[in-house]
Design an enzyme around this catalytic site. Structure first.
Site, PDB file in Angstrom:
ATOM      1  N   TYR A 110      29.494  21.762  18.472  1.00 34.90           N
ATOM      2  CA  TYR A 110      29.452  20.304  18.679  1.00 34.90           C
ATOM      3  C   TYR A 110      27.988  19.894  18.572  1.00 34.90           C
ATOM      4  O   TYR A 110      27.090  20.744  18.530  1.00 34.90           O
ATOM      5  CB  TYR A 110      30.009  19.963  20.068  1.00 34.90           C
ATOM      6  CG  TYR A 110      29.341  20.730  21.176  1.00 34.90           C
ATOM      7  CD1 TYR A 110      28.126  20.293  21.714  1.00 34.90           C
ATOM      8  CD2 TYR A 110      29.875  21.937  21.651  1.00 34.90           C
ATOM      9  CE1 TYR A 110      27.487  21.017  22.704  1.00 34.90           C
ATOM     10  CE2 TYR A 110      29.243  22.660  22.647  1.00 34.90           C
ATOM     11  CZ  TYR A 110      28.036  22.197  23.169  1.00 34.90           C
ATOM     12  OH  TYR A 110      27.404  22.919  24.141  1.00 34.90           O
ATOM     13  N   LEU A 168      -0.951   3.210   7.366  1.00 33.24           N
ATOM     14  CA  LEU A 168      -1.279   2.538   8.621  1.00 33.24           C
ATOM     15  C   LEU A 168      -1.258   1.031   8.390  1.00 33.24           C
ATOM     16  O   LEU A 168      -2.114   0.481   7.701  1.00 33.24           O
ATOM     17  CB  LEU A 168      -2.669   2.990   9.076  1.00 33.24           C
ATOM     18  CG  LEU A 168      -2.952   3.023  10.573  1.00 33.24           C
ATOM     19  CD1 LEU A 168      -1.959   3.912  11.307  1.00 33.24           C
ATOM     20  CD2 LEU A 168      -4.378   3.531  10.812  1.00 33.24           C
ATOM     21  N   LYS A 203      17.094  16.576  29.994  1.00 35.13           N
ATOM     22  CA  LYS A 203      17.878  17.810  29.989  1.00 35.13           C
ATOM     23  C   LYS A 203      17.363  18.787  31.043  1.00 35.13           C
ATOM     24  O   LYS A 203      18.115  19.636  31.504  1.00 35.13           O
ATOM     25  CB  LYS A 203      17.859  18.455  28.607  1.00 35.13           C
ATOM     26  CG  LYS A 203      18.909  19.539  28.435  1.00 35.13           C
ATOM     27  CD  LYS A 203      19.060  19.938  26.985  1.00 35.13           C
ATOM     28  CE  LYS A 203      20.103  21.016  26.790  1.00 35.13           C
ATOM     29  NZ  LYS A 203      20.189  21.410  25.370  1.00 35.13           N
ATOM     30  N   ASN A 207      11.231  -5.397  -0.891  1.00 35.68           N
ATOM     31  CA  ASN A 207      11.379  -3.946  -0.974  1.00 35.68           C
ATOM     32  C   ASN A 207      10.370  -3.336  -1.942  1.00 35.68           C
ATOM     33  O   ASN A 207       9.891  -2.224  -1.740  1.00 35.68           O
ATOM     34  CB  ASN A 207      12.796  -3.582  -1.431  1.00 35.68           C
ATOM     35  CG  ASN A 207      13.811  -3.700  -0.304  1.00 35.68           C
ATOM     36  OD1 ASN A 207      13.452  -3.601   0.869  1.00 35.68           O
ATOM     37  ND2 ASN A 207      15.069  -3.903  -0.664  1.00 35.68           N
ATOM     38  N   CYS A 221      22.861  31.755  26.329  1.00 38.41           N
ATOM     39  CA  CYS A 221      22.897  30.294  26.224  1.00 38.41           C
ATOM     40  C   CYS A 221      24.255  29.643  26.536  1.00 38.41           C
ATOM     41  O   CYS A 221      24.582  29.463  27.707  1.00 38.41           O
ATOM     42  CB  CYS A 221      22.403  29.887  24.834  1.00 38.41           C
ATOM     43  SG  CYS A 221      21.728  28.207  24.808  1.00 38.41           S
ATOM     44  N   LYS A 224      27.027  36.849  21.714  1.00 36.87           N
ATOM     45  CA  LYS A 224      27.356  35.616  22.451  1.00 36.87           C
ATOM     46  C   LYS A 224      28.871  35.433  22.508  1.00 36.87           C
ATOM     47  O   LYS A 224      29.568  35.624  21.508  1.00 36.87           O
ATOM     48  CB  LYS A 224      26.709  34.455  21.691  1.00 36.87           C
ATOM     49  CG  LYS A 224      26.613  33.139  22.408  1.00 36.87           C
ATOM     50  CD  LYS A 224      25.747  32.218  21.516  1.00 36.87           C
ATOM     51  CE  LYS A 224      25.478  30.867  22.111  1.00 36.87           C
ATOM     52  NZ  LYS A 224      24.513  30.111  21.253  1.00 36.87           N
ATOM     53  N   GLU A 281      16.917  33.579  22.945  1.00 37.32           N
ATOM     54  CA  GLU A 281      18.010  33.754  21.987  1.00 37.32           C
ATOM     55  C   GLU A 281      17.445  33.876  20.562  1.00 37.32           C
ATOM     56  O   GLU A 281      16.617  33.079  20.136  1.00 37.32           O
ATOM     57  CB  GLU A 281      18.909  32.510  22.083  1.00 37.32           C
ATOM     58  CG  GLU A 281      20.130  32.513  21.194  1.00 37.32           C
ATOM     59  CD  GLU A 281      21.023  31.283  21.443  1.00 37.32           C
ATOM     60  OE1 GLU A 281      20.588  30.365  22.187  1.00 37.32           O
ATOM     61  OE2 GLU A 281      22.149  31.258  20.913  1.00 37.32           O
ATOM     62  N   ILE A 317       2.934  -1.479  15.350  1.00 37.48           N
ATOM     63  CA  ILE A 317       3.083  -0.549  16.463  1.00 37.48           C
ATOM     64  C   ILE A 317       3.619   0.817  16.015  1.00 37.48           C
ATOM     65  O   ILE A 317       3.183   1.864  16.505  1.00 37.48           O
ATOM     66  CB  ILE A 317       3.992  -1.162  17.558  1.00 37.48           C
ATOM     67  CG1 ILE A 317       4.054  -0.277  18.799  1.00 37.48           C
ATOM     68  CG2 ILE A 317       5.399  -1.420  17.031  1.00 37.48           C
ATOM     69  CD1 ILE A 317       2.823  -0.319  19.641  1.00 37.48           C
ATOM     70  N   ASP A 318       4.564   0.839  15.054  1.00 36.87           N
ATOM     71  CA  ASP A 318       5.197   2.112  14.688  1.00 36.87           C
ATOM     72  C   ASP A 318       4.202   3.085  14.069  1.00 36.87           C
ATOM     73  O   ASP A 318       4.078   4.230  14.497  1.00 36.87           O
ATOM     74  CB  ASP A 318       6.359   1.865  13.719  1.00 36.87           C
ATOM     75  CG  ASP A 318       7.497   1.076  14.358  1.00 36.87           C
ATOM     76  OD1 ASP A 318       7.793   1.330  15.541  1.00 36.87           O
ATOM     77  OD2 ASP A 318       8.071   0.212  13.683  1.00 36.87           O
ATOM     78  N   SER A 319       3.501   2.642  13.038  1.00 36.36           N
ATOM     79  CA  SER A 319       2.562   3.557  12.392  1.00 36.36           C
ATOM     80  C   SER A 319       1.405   3.905  13.321  1.00 36.36           C
ATOM     81  O   SER A 319       0.849   5.003  13.246  1.00 36.36           O
ATOM     82  CB  SER A 319       2.061   2.989  11.060  1.00 36.36           C
ATOM     83  OG  SER A 319       1.397   1.760  11.248  1.00 36.36           O
TER      84      SER A 319
END
Lengths: 584, 584
Positions: free
Chosen positions: A132, A333, A195, A409, A162, A126, A44, A337-339
């Site tokens: 949505y 860093l 999916k 912060n 699609c 299309k 597409e 865990i996230d970084s």
């Protein structure tokens, strides 16, 4: 039955770069023709990239796409590729639709064309427009009302785009009415977890409804928050999978199909399901017998859930960095865990040599955090440096009174400012390390840890971040490589380290519980009462719901990131910032 | 002809606060009834606020709105207000629509009801759904297919909702077919410059088409980026303006209308224009003669362009601050025109006692800038302090090598961090000073001067910022007050003061030229070639177009602000960040 050798080109178009995308069509068509293909299909809007969003409303862009299409037809012929019909998606416009208040300016359409012998043999738009989730196609396009059927080597091939097969009726029913031998669907269908299962079930159902073989070609790559996983599929009317491309890589799928000989004498203009009109094009070519040597149709094996998600995050990150003109990335860093996971993803996406990391300790940073950050750098080979934020912090607290959250912060923001300074100086794209659990409840600092152009794990719940870290390490061991993420980073309790002995659990429920409640509230759109009725502690539910409801502004300001769930925190979720609805 | 005393309640609903909005309906209905009104009308979705965005997809919110509506009907009756029909907008859902893939979950509808004698006498849903600009109503709602006509005191009143009269056909044509004596339209129609002129012309045209008097009630206030200006109007079929409310304030408009006696015997279910079905409700009441003392219908005078824009910016700012639970604001005051105008707006919006400003000089800040900032504080009486960013700057440059743009941006980010620290410590909402010209070309610093929760002038071109500053000062003089903005701030050449002797014109064309080109490119959606053809220097056009095209990420990260133009830089403009289309 006649044989038709079909080529599905699972490519990676770049939004807005019509010249580059045209080159790619020529390149892949040549490969397909060399493989003996008699019909070639691209995704597409392969000529413009997808989605182009409000560029669809810009006349000069629509015209560039239209003239790009006719130029491409001529070029294919000039390069000796004109004798094979090529189906390619592009941005067009309706000549019929009269301008009307409330309809998109210029009546743009999400179109596809069949290019053949230097000309546009047929074109159509299309029919079903999705409006949505991440899609806004009523904003951008006017729907089409034709069912195109091209006769190629004695086979009638109906064409669709699609959403035409996601919604009931329309071109699927019309293809059966037109007695098509093949329904060819070109797609720009974004990745979501699982999916591929939904897609397979869908194409099987639609093949049965259309009563013919169905070929589905999808794009790969990434575009802002969307990731495209490919997964092109061909299924027989009885649901048998005849061929399937791997996910997340460009791929040429070629196969021989035995298809019923066209016998329909329906004529142009016939009224079919849903008000669609039949439009036929005769492209010629003798019906072919099955070749002596049939192409072995590939059916790519499925990968694990974790491998699929990891690939989506890597694909999205790589696309965003490269398509925005960057080569290298910069990550703060922390040792957490996230970084660490973001750094490991970045190494897989752009290579360790293009990943720059900074450890930015404050007085509250533990020795194990500094060590874990350095250890990750050692394991992966990425660039690593350390800059303390203590002097900047001292300068601020000397200038104005700051306590509690303001002081916490501040540390986060000093790090964000340092990352941006290095980014400006050296030209790296900053990656933000926030996960979906944090974003949901607003457990992050605006202009602090949220700094960056892209957030690779912004749609990944914290519990899944841990699961992916373990999976990535195991995968490395399986391949005989060094696991990228230090074990201590995975096993220690999460902490922002912005005050002494801080733990995430001081402010938030345990992540497993939090993520379960979030999943009901955010993904499931369940109300507070329904979640409590499902057996969760009302105090916890109230707290989570209140946090989610009040964090919309922070989420809005967060950088884009690869969407992997049905409801992430981006274009697929549009809530008012100013909102007094609570406990919903 | 029977007389009908109509009350249009131009109110300010709060999104999500159903209880508060219900209280307001009772409060204003009581005033209308005390003024003798026989029919009372509130704006579109007055019960839930507008727009509720994806809250429409949350079942618990839809149900809260529906039960809130029936509760409100009962409460009006219990408080002795049940004998007058009250038209009120709310969020409902279709009972008929079957769930279907691609249609909004739960089939929500943008509804209105007539409350009478403790019951919901009739209810209906918006027919034409806008899905352009800032509107996404195909995403949120299922359309309605009825024309409701209520007979009140012998007059047939047809009802419609907002977009129903912006698009051709539909309820306007149907109202004529149904021989209505009055077309009553409830609205949530956002402000745009000069929209009051467009609105008047529209209601005149629609009154002629419907062949009856048309009453139009709109909301006031602000919701995220939208500002509602009210401007409720009643026009006769010949276009005469019978009454008109002032803009930007809550207002009760009461007037006596001589309307044709209902004589139609059309019955329920009659098929009208655009597939609409007639639905009638008989609310009773004897046809009334003209009262001895007619209410003097107010026709509010028009205000100047500058007064209108200033009021829109003040309204939007006040609404955003208060509806998000803040009382006070914080602004970085540089001595330049942008922050000066934002401060003056803030003083008008929330009062000088709630406006806190900080001057944050660096080594490059001129003495006149510091003086001009202090002078503005003196003139307006807002809270003012000075904190130098020199020590923080020194700490950064000692820690890592920074030159050129990286050093300039650092200063801006140090200020942003300081503002956020004070905001966290003291609880003020930070206002960002960026104007539309800067945002368009990306002439601002991410996490620097773009820090804030709201940008009051983000949709105001720089040349208009100057015009508004002069206008506000003149207005003060006219009223015998002290002009808030120091003359020197208005006359000196704009500079970011991030390096020695810097001027905006070092990086950008003169603002008058820049704004003219931007207006063609951004508002007019003209391509590069068209703008050059209009006589502008190709080099300037190329530069501006390139800057605009590459600044999308920065714009996306900018805080919301009051939209005053057709195409601002918010929800009304959705472009890909990752985009290779250039010079378009």
């Amino acid at each position: 039955m006649p044989n038709l050798r079909l080529a599905l080109c699972q490519t990676d178009p770049w939004v807005g770069d019509i010249a580059r995308n045209g080159d790619e069509v020529v390149h892949w068509t040549r490969q397909a023709v060399e493989a003996g293909a008699q019909l070639v299909a691209f995704p597409e809007m392969a000529l413009t990239g997808y989605p182009v969003e409000d560029l669809a409303l810009r006349r000069s862009f629509v015209e560039a796409s239209r003239s790009g299409l006719t130029g491409l037809a001529g070029r294919l012929a000039a390069e000796g590729l004109g004798e094979v019909p090529v189906v390619v998606g592009y941005l067009g416009r309706s000549e019929q639709a009269s301008p009307r208040f409330g309809r998109p300016a210029g009546s743009p359409q999400n179109c596809a064309a069949v290019l053949f012998r230097g000309e546009v043999a047929t074109r159509f738009a299309k029919h079903h427009l999705p409006n949505y989730g991440v899609f806004d196609e009523y904003r951008w396009f006017v729907p089409g009302d034709q069912l195109p059927v091209v006769r190629v080597h004695g086979v009638d091939v109906a064409l669709a785009i699609c959403e035409d097969i996601w919604q009931d009726g329309g071109r699927v029913t019309a293809a059966r009415e037109a007695e098509a031998g093949l329904l060819l669907v070109i797609n720009g269908s974004p990745y979501e977890r699982n999916k591929d299962d939904a897609r397979l079930e869908l194409v099987r159902r639609r093949a049965a409804e259309a009563s013919c073989t169905l070929a589905y070609v999808n794009m790969v790559g990434g575009q802002d928050e969307l990731v495209f996983d490919g997964d092109s599929i061909v299924v027989a009317p009885d649901g048998e999978v005849l061929a399937r491309s791997p996910q997340f890589e460009e791929h040429l799928l070629v196969l021989d199909l035995d298809l019923p000989a066209a016998s329909s004498d329906h004529t142009d203009g016939l009224l079919l399901a849903d008000g669609l009109h039949l439009v036929r094009a005769e492209l010629g070519g003798e019906p072919a017998d099955a070749p002596a040597e049939r192409v072995r149709a590939e059916v790519a094996p499925r990968i694990t859930d974790e491998a699929e998600i990891w690939s989506a995050l890597v694909s999205g990150t790589r696309a965003y960095v490269h398509k925005n003109g960057f080569r290298s990335v910069l990550i703060g860093l922390s040792g957490g865990i996230d970084s660490a996971v973001v750094a490991a993803l970045a190494v897989d996406a752009v290579g360790a040599g293009n990943v720059h990391c900074v450890s930015m300790p404050s007085r509250y940073s533990s020795q194990h955090s500094r060590d874990d950050a350095a250890e990750l750098a050692r394991r992966t080979g990425l660039h690593f440096r350390t800059v303390s934020i203590a002097p900047m912090f001292d300068a601020y607290v000397a200038a104005t009174e700051l306590t509690g959250l303001a002081e916490e912060n501040l540390q986060s923001r000093l790090r964000g400012t340092l990352l941006m300074a290095i980014s400006n100086q050296e030209g790296h794209l900053v990656l933000a390390p926030g996960n979906k659990s944090e974003l949901a409840v607003g457990y992050s600092t605006l202009y602090g840890d949220s700094v960056g152009a892209y957030g690779p794990i912004k749609d990944v719940y914290k519990s899944l971040v841990f699961r992916l870290a373990r999976w990535r390490n195991e995968e490395a061991e399986r391949l005989g490589e060094v696991p990228p993420i230090p074990e201590n980073t995975i096993v220690k309790p999460p902490s922002a380290e912005l005050r002494p002995d801080q733990k995430d659990t001081d402010s938030l429920p345990d992540y497993d519980l939090l993520d379960t409640v979030l999943d009901l509230y955010v993904e499931g759109d369940q109300g507070r009462d329904a979640i409590v009725a499902a057996g969760f502690d009302p105090a916890v539910v109230d707290r989570v719901v209140r946090l989610v409801d009040t964090a919309e502004y922070k989420r809005r300001q967060y950088p884009p990131g690869p969407k992997i769930s049905v409801k992430g925190f981006g274009r697929d979720r549009r809530l008012p910032i100013t909102n007094r609805w609570r406990r919903g």
